[in-house]
Design a protein around this motif. Structure first.
Motif, short mmCIF file in Angstrom:
data_model
loop_
_atom_site.label_atom_id
_atom_site.label_comp_id
_atom_site.label_asym_id
_atom_site.label_seq_id
_atom_site.Cartn_x
_atom_site.Cartn_y
_atom_site.Cartn_z
N GLU A 81 3.06 5.17 -34.32
CA GLU A 81 2.84 5.82 -34.37
C GLU A 81 1.74 5.80 -33.27
OE1 GLU A 81 3.74 8.77 -34.75
OE2 GLU A 81 2.26 10.28 -34.52
N ARG A 82 0.97 5.14 -33.39
CA ARG A 82 -0.61 4.85 -32.24
C ARG A 82 -0.10 5.03 -30.78
NH1 ARG A 82 -3.75 0.96 -34.39
NH2 ARG A 82 -5.08 2.57 -35.63
N ILE A 83 0.79 3.75 -30.93
CA ILE A 83 1.74 3.33 -29.86
C ILE A 83 2.66 4.72 -29.14
CG2 ILE A 83 3.49 2.43 -28.44
CD1 ILE A 83 2.43 -0.18 -30.36
N ARG A 84 2.99 5.41 -30.20
CA ARG A 84 3.29 7.01 -29.47
C ARG A 84 3.34 7.49 -29.12
NH1 ARG A 84 5.77 11.46 -31.20
NH2 ARG A 84 4.37 11.72 -33.14
N GLN A 85 1.91 8.70 -29.78
CA GLN A 85 1.02 9.06 -29.60
C GLN A 85 -0.01 8.63 -27.84
OE1 GLN A 85 0.17 11.74 -30.55
NE2 GLN A 85 0.97 11.90 -32.59
N LEU A 86 0.26 7.52 -27.83
CA LEU A 86 -0.56 6.59 -26.31
C LEU A 86 0.20 7.06 -25.35
CD1 LEU A 86 -2.74 4.29 -27.51
CD2 LEU A 86 -3.72 6.31 -26.41
N GLU A 87 1.20 6.45 -25.59
CA GLU A 87 2.79 6.99 -24.85
C GLU A 87 3.14 8.33 -24.60
OE1 GLU A 87 4.22 4.57 -22.80
OE2 GLU A 87 3.28 2.88 -23.40
N SER A 88 2.40 8.78 -24.92
CA SER A 88 3.48 10.13 -24.93
C SER A 88 2.05 11.00 -24.37
CB SER A 88 3.41 11.36 -26.47
OG SER A 88 2.83 12.29 -26.44
N MET A 89 1.08 10.91 -24.45
CA MET A 89 -0.02 11.20 -23.71
C MET A 89 -0.32 10.40 -22.23
SD MET A 89 -2.65 13.49 -24.06
CE MET A 89 -3.61 13.49 -22.48
N LYS A 90 0.35 9.48 -21.76
CA LYS A 90 0.61 8.73 -20.64
C LYS A 90 1.50 9.86 -19.72
CE LYS A 90 1.43 4.71 -18.88
NZ LYS A 90 1.84 3.10 -19.31
N THR A 91 2.91 10.33 -20.73
CA THR A 91 4.14 10.19 -19.89
C THR A 91 3.33 11.87 -19.70
OG1 THR A 91 4.92 9.19 -21.44
CG2 THR A 91 6.70 10.98 -20.15
N CYS A 92 2.84 12.39 -20.92
CA CYS A 92 2.21 14.08 -20.31
C CYS A 92 0.88 13.41 -18.91
CB CYS A 92 1.43 14.25 -21.57
SG CYS A 92 0.56 16.26 -21.33
N SER A 93 0.27 12.95 -18.97
CA SER A 93 -0.34 12.48 -18.04
C SER A 93 0.07 12.50 -16.89
CB SER A 93 -1.98 11.44 -18.11
OG SER A 93 -1.49 11.18 -19.07
N GLU A 94 0.72 11.33 -16.67
CA GLU A 94 2.06 12.00 -15.04
C GLU A 94 2.33 12.79 -14.82
OE1 GLU A 94 2.14 9.36 -13.22
OE2 GLU A 94 0.57 7.69 -15.49
N ALA A 95 3.21 13.91 -15.23
CA ALA A 95 3.50 14.94 -15.58
C ALA A 95 1.92 15.93 -15.23
CB ALA A 95 3.82 15.39 -16.96
N LEU A 96 1.27 15.94 -15.40
CA LEU A 96 -0.19 16.78 -15.63
C LEU A 96 -1.41 16.65 -14.19
CD1 LEU A 96 -1.07 17.39 -18.76
CD2 LEU A 96 -0.20 18.94 -17.83
N ARG A 97 -0.93 15.06 -13.69
CA ARG A 97 -2.07 15.08 -12.47
C ARG A 97 -1.77 15.42 -11.63
NH1 ARG A 97 -1.40 9.38 -13.31
NH2 ARG A 97 -3.37 9.16 -14.92
N GLU A 98 -1.20 15.86 -11.07
CA GLU A 98 -0.82 16.72 -9.78
C GLU A 98 -1.22 18.48 -9.73
OE1 GLU A 98 2.00 18.17 -7.32
OE2 GLU A 98 2.96 16.33 -8.14
N ASP A 99 -1.24 18.79 -11.35
CA ASP A 99 -2.03 20.76 -11.24
C ASP A 99 -4.07 19.71 -11.94
OD1 ASP A 99 0.79 21.17 -10.96
OD2 ASP A 99 1.05 21.42 -13.55
N LEU A 100 -3.82 18.41 -12.35
CA LEU A 100 -4.78 18.64 -12.82
C LEU A 100 -5.76 18.59 -11.58
CD1 LEU A 100 -5.52 16.26 -15.84
CD2 LEU A 100 -6.50 18.28 -15.41
N GLU A 101 -5.62 17.91 -10.77
CA GLU A 101 -6.02 17.64 -8.99
C GLU A 101 -6.34 18.61 -8.49
OE1 GLU A 101 -5.60 14.45 -6.42
OE2 GLU A 101 -4.06 13.25 -7.50
#
Lengths: 632, 356
Positions: free
Chosen positions: A237-257
């Protein structure tokens, strides 16, 4: 070069709606430092942009917190620079709020998983303990008619107090195991009306129930496997959560910039704060701009502002002098020296900026104390090789290395060997007295220069009395010159000389008279203070001058250390030993003496120099700028 | 400084500072003084003349008084090191805990951070929490996560458990208070032998006061059970021992608790009719012990702590008087708010809600 740039106080009168645009343009120009004094408070009582600042502050905090989970590149690429409206900021803030909520939920989930993992660990320990007991564990589970029985753990620190508290409700508490900070306990008591209050006190005490699996006694292996599976599930579950955050961060990075760019462009208006004031539709912005940039600023504002505006610029008044920021021009060569000067303080507006004088005298003094071609070139080479780490201090190290090299030629010294090259000037050990006299002359010249700067600084402040009579004023300069002249006469002719005597004594009396007038105290104390302060001025000049003898002393010390290294090397029986001794001895000289000489040169600059003329309590010019993290 | 010189220095320092403490007579004079005179004593003259709003003036006065206490503490801390220093630092942390409670309550009520910030004390970095970072948290769980990373880790763990199980601010406050006094006691127990017994005597008096106040409050204002109330007490007082506390928590009424008191407490509290009066008497009891420690204790750190306890009481009273004057309250009301006995022969009917 020797003093901060002339500044002007400006007051920009514009329409309130155009404040964000004006602040953005001023930030782009990077020449405007806001003045936050409430000088026009009565006519312009409103400080605009309160809500804007709140939104900015919250959004900034959210972005910073998100940054712990989603890394953004250190530099901001703004793209098209445009004004950020309150609506834009609100939207950005709300979006950042949503992103942070996800990050916060992740933090909480990870924390819960960690807690659960610890709980499993505790349970394993408890079960391990139970498995050795010869009791029927089924007795510990399930509802009983007359007995309320609970198994769990509490922080060890709470056990005694909880046991006594439970005693009041006729319950008993037994500790059957202690593990880490927790005590594993069995709580048992009669069922009845006090059963309800038990839950509350157990919660307050941090009691956490431990579920006893029914199969423990008969099938302990099955239970262990079950716990292992649960642990594995947590890890998954921990790995899944971190992976999901990683995927989410890739998608969000541009908007965050993009959100970060929005905040960078919103910041200038926020930083204006009380420097912008308004009275309805009309607003003012007050601040400081270098005189040379006034026209450029006016032209830039004319280009971007749609409504008429007015830019009033005036010289700073005498009362404002302490408030005017000092604009210190930045040059790559001077940058490391400016950093060292700032360690002491920032020059007041109008005062002499000591960076250039510091750079020249520091480099010269270092070279004089550490003159050696080999050592100097080694410093240059080391600085060049470590340029990425040293950054702006590379220039500093290269300069002092070159200075040591130059003095190495003058002294004829290469890695301590004095016979390889003929000295252009003099090998220090050949005439130590001459070296001391040179250091003394350097010290006298340095102190004269510093005193003149001190006089200049007082004149700039229009404090003529102090410029003439203060401890570092013209009168004390005359006294110092009289003393030097007299001592020179004494050295050359055996007598102090009437002229020198008259000059020194007159200056001393004038100095004492000034101290007497200036001191505010009863007559006895006044006399005592004036005498002590005058004496301090006299001893100050003498001790400061003698302090420069260390320059010669260290130049001699440098050679003496090299001689010691060669003696040790000669004592080695093999050529390799000799060579190794010479190499390590030189390294020792480079590191240890290099550090000492740097500290001594800094000491001479700070103590003998700066303390005489440099108040160091000025304000550095920090203009409004777009903080992109990219060095201009 | 050697241990003997620092002890002598500290005792001298405390003796000099103790001259600032207010006698009952001086407090009487204070109550009858105009606001301007009070302002002069506490560097508030300019502010009073500026005609600030009562709320702002109160805030400024409170800040000025806390600043005074902090400055005096920093003077007393200079010669101290090790456990002795740690006790004084922990004692002053109570102000930071007020801040922590204010932040937690604010977060539970979802107040905007500017509004929460207004209620925080300005404290020196030695004890100050990273307020800005805590204020920027967006809910109570995030706040607790932040706290779990700092020196208040233990409190945060306990607070989280209480919050998750009960989800109300009172339990958090109780957990924080309990943790604070337990910490104070732990430090006193770890003090050097020459300081320990006198420190424990002074702390015992303070804990007696807290135990009785908590007991009355938890049992009769918040309606907690006897077991839970007892769990939240600290059975290490000077006069109220473990068994006695157990009997008291089992009483079902305020009067029952007062009647159940023994010895000295029975004598001084026999006529007490309400919690506010009880607090005032207990304050006086702690003050009496602190005065005794201040004059006779062989331990310099105990004298310092006693001085700080008394000074804080004085400053609280002064603040109550200033607050009363700013709000133009009646003298008898100010007297009650400042925890001072009524004027002989005068029936004080005034009651104030809350504490000073």
């Amino acid at each position: 070069m020797f003093s901060p740039l002339p500044m002007k106080h400006v007051m920009l009168q514009i329409m309130t709606d155009e404040l964000p645009q004006a602040s953005l343009t001023l930030a782009e120009l990077a020449v405007f430092s806001p003045d936050h004094r409430p000088v026009h408070e009565e006519s312009f009582p409103i400080i605009p942009g309160e809500r804007f600042r709140e939104l900015y502050s919250q959004a900034g905090s959210r972005l910073e917190k998100i940054g712990r989970h989603i890394a953004l590149p250190p530099q901001v690429h703004l793209g098209r620079i445009h004004v950020i409206s309150e609506q834009d900021l609100k939207k950005t803030n709300a979006w950042l709020g949503e992103v942070w909520e996800r990050c916060s939920a992740l933090e909480e989930t990870l924390r819960d998983l960690q807690e659960e993992e610890q709980m499993i660990h505790q349970l394993e320990q408890a079960l391990e303990n139970f498995s050795h007991l010869n009791i029927d564990l089924s007795l510990l589970r399930g509802e009983r008619l007359f007995l309320d029985l609970r198994i769990g753990m509490v922080p060890r620190a709470n056990v005694t107090q909880l046991r006594e508290a439970l005693g009041l409700a006729d319950y008993l508490l037994f500790v059957y195991m202690e593990h880490e900070h927790n005590a594993h306990v069995v709580v048992v008591g009669p069922r009845g009306k006090r059963e309800d209050e038990l839950g509350s006190v157990l919660d307050t005490a941090g009691f956490r129930p431990l579920p006893i699996p029914p199969e423990l006694h008969d099938e302990p292996e099955k239970v262990r496997k079950e716990l292992e599976t649960r642990r594995h599930r947590i890890e998954q579950e921990r790995i899944r959560q971190l992976e999901s955050m990683k995927t989410c961060s890739e998608a969000l990075r541009e908007d965050l910039e993009a959100a970060r760019s929005t905040l960078v462009m919103a910041e200038p208006f926020v930083r204006l704060d009380t420097a912008a004031r308004s009275a309805g539709h009309l607003s003012i912005i007050s601040g400081w701009i270098p005189a040379r940039d006034i026209d450029r600023t006016e032209k830039a504002l004319t280009r971007v502002l749609e409504d008429p505006f007015r830019l009033n610029a005036r010289r700073p008044s005498a009362e404002e002098r302490l408030l005017v920021p000092s604009y210190l021009p930045k040059h790559w060569l001077m940058a490391p020296f400016a950093t060292l000067v700032k360690q002491y303080g920032v020059p007041r507006y109008g005062e002499v900026d000591p960076t250039a004088i510091f750079a020249v005298t520091f480099i010269a003094m270092f070279g004089m104390m550490f003159g050696d071609i080999g050592h100097g070139l080694t410093i240059v080479l080391a600085a060049w090789l470590a340029r990425r780490k040293l950054k702006s201090f590379t220039a500093f190290a290269v300069c002092i290395g070159l200075s040591a090299t130059l003095f190495g030629f003058l002294y004829g010294s290469v890695f301590g060997y004095e016979g390889i090259l003929k000295a252009v000037w003099i090998p220090p050990l050949s005439d130590p007295l001459y070296m001391l006299s040179v250091a003394l002359k350097w010290g006298i010249a340095y102190l004269l220069l510093i005193t003149l700067i001190s006089v200049h600084n007082r004149m700039v402040e229009r404090d003529i009395t102090r410029a003439i009579f203060d401890s570092n004023g013209l009168v004390s300069l005359v006294f110092y010159l009289g003393m030097i002249y007299g001592l020179w006469n004494y050295y050359a002719n055996g007598a102090f000389g009437l002229g020198a005597m008259l000059l020194s004594v007159t200056a001393l009396i004038a100095l004492l008279a000034y101290k007497l007038i200036e001191t505010e105290a009863p007559p006895g104390e006044r006399m005592l203070v004036a005498l002590i302060e005058t004496f301090e001025t006299v001893t100050g000049y003498i001790s400061n001058t003698l302090s420069f003898l260390r320059i010669a002393a260290f130049s001699l010390n440098h050679v003496a250390l090299a001689v010691a290294v060669f003696h040790l090397a000669d004592m080695m029986e093999s050529t390799h030993g000799h060579l190794l001794m010479v190499i390590f001895g030189n390294l020792f000289i480079l590191v240890l003496e290099g550090a000492i000489v740097t500290i001594q040169a800094l000491r001479l600059e700070y103590y003998e120099g700066f303390s005489r003329f440099y108040s160091g309590d000025g304000t550095e010019f920090r203009p409004l700028r777009l903080e992109t993290g990219i060095t201009a | 400084m050697t241990a003997i010189t620092s002890q002598t220095y500290l005792k001298t320092r405390v003796a000099v500072m103790a001259k600032q403490l207010y006698s009952p007579r001086r407090f009487e004079d204070l109550i009858h003084s105009p606001l301007e005179t009070l302002g002069k004593d506490f560097s508030l003259v300019g502010l009073i003349e500026q005609g600030l709003s009562p709320a702002t003036l109160n805030r400024v006065a409170e800040k000025a008084l806390i600043r005074t206490l902090m400055q005096e503490l920093s003077v007393l801390l200079r010669p101290l090191e090790g456990p002795a220093r740690s006790i004084l630092v922990h004692w002053i942390r109570k102000f930071e805990l007020y801040n922590l409670k204010a932040i937690i309550r604010g977060k539970l009520k979802e107040l905007p951070f500017d509004q929460i910030r207004e209620n925080l004390h300005d404290l020196p970095p030695l004890i100050s929490l990273p307020h800005e970072r805590l204020l920027r948290t967006e809910n109570i769980l995030e706040l607790l996560r932040q706290l779990e990373e700092g020196p208040y880790r233990d409190i945060a763990h306990q607070a989280r458990r209480v919050y998750e199980e009960k989800n109300e601010p009172f339990s958090l406050d109780a957990a924080i208070d309990h943790s604070y006094y337990t910490g104070l006691l732990r430090r006193a127990s770890a003090a050097e032998p020459k300081d320990r017994s006198s420190l424990l005597r002074l702390l015992g008096a303070m804990i007696d006061q807290q135990n009785l106040i908590w007991l009355l409050r938890y049992r009769f204002s918040y309606g907690l059970s006897a077991t839970e109330t007892y769990f939240l007490l600290i059975p290490f007082g000077r006069r109220l021992f473990r068994d006695h506390l157990k009997l008291l928590v089992n009483e079902d009424s305020f009067e029952g608790v007062i009647e159940g008191l023994r010895g000295h407490f029975k004598d001084v509290m026999s006529d007490v009719g309400n919690a506010l009066e009880a607090e005032r008497i207990l304050d006086n009891e702690t003050a009496a012990q602190a005065h005794q420690s201040l004059r006779f204790s062989p331990s310099a750190v105990t004298r310092s702590l006693a001085y700080l306890v008394l000074r804080e009481m004085d400053l609280k009273r002064i603040y109550a008087v200033i607050q009363g004057k700013v709000l133009k309250l009646d003298d008898s009301l100010i007297r009650t708010a400042a925890g001072m006995p009524g004027v002989p022969g005068e029936e004080t009917q005034a009651r104030v809600a809350g504490h000073v």
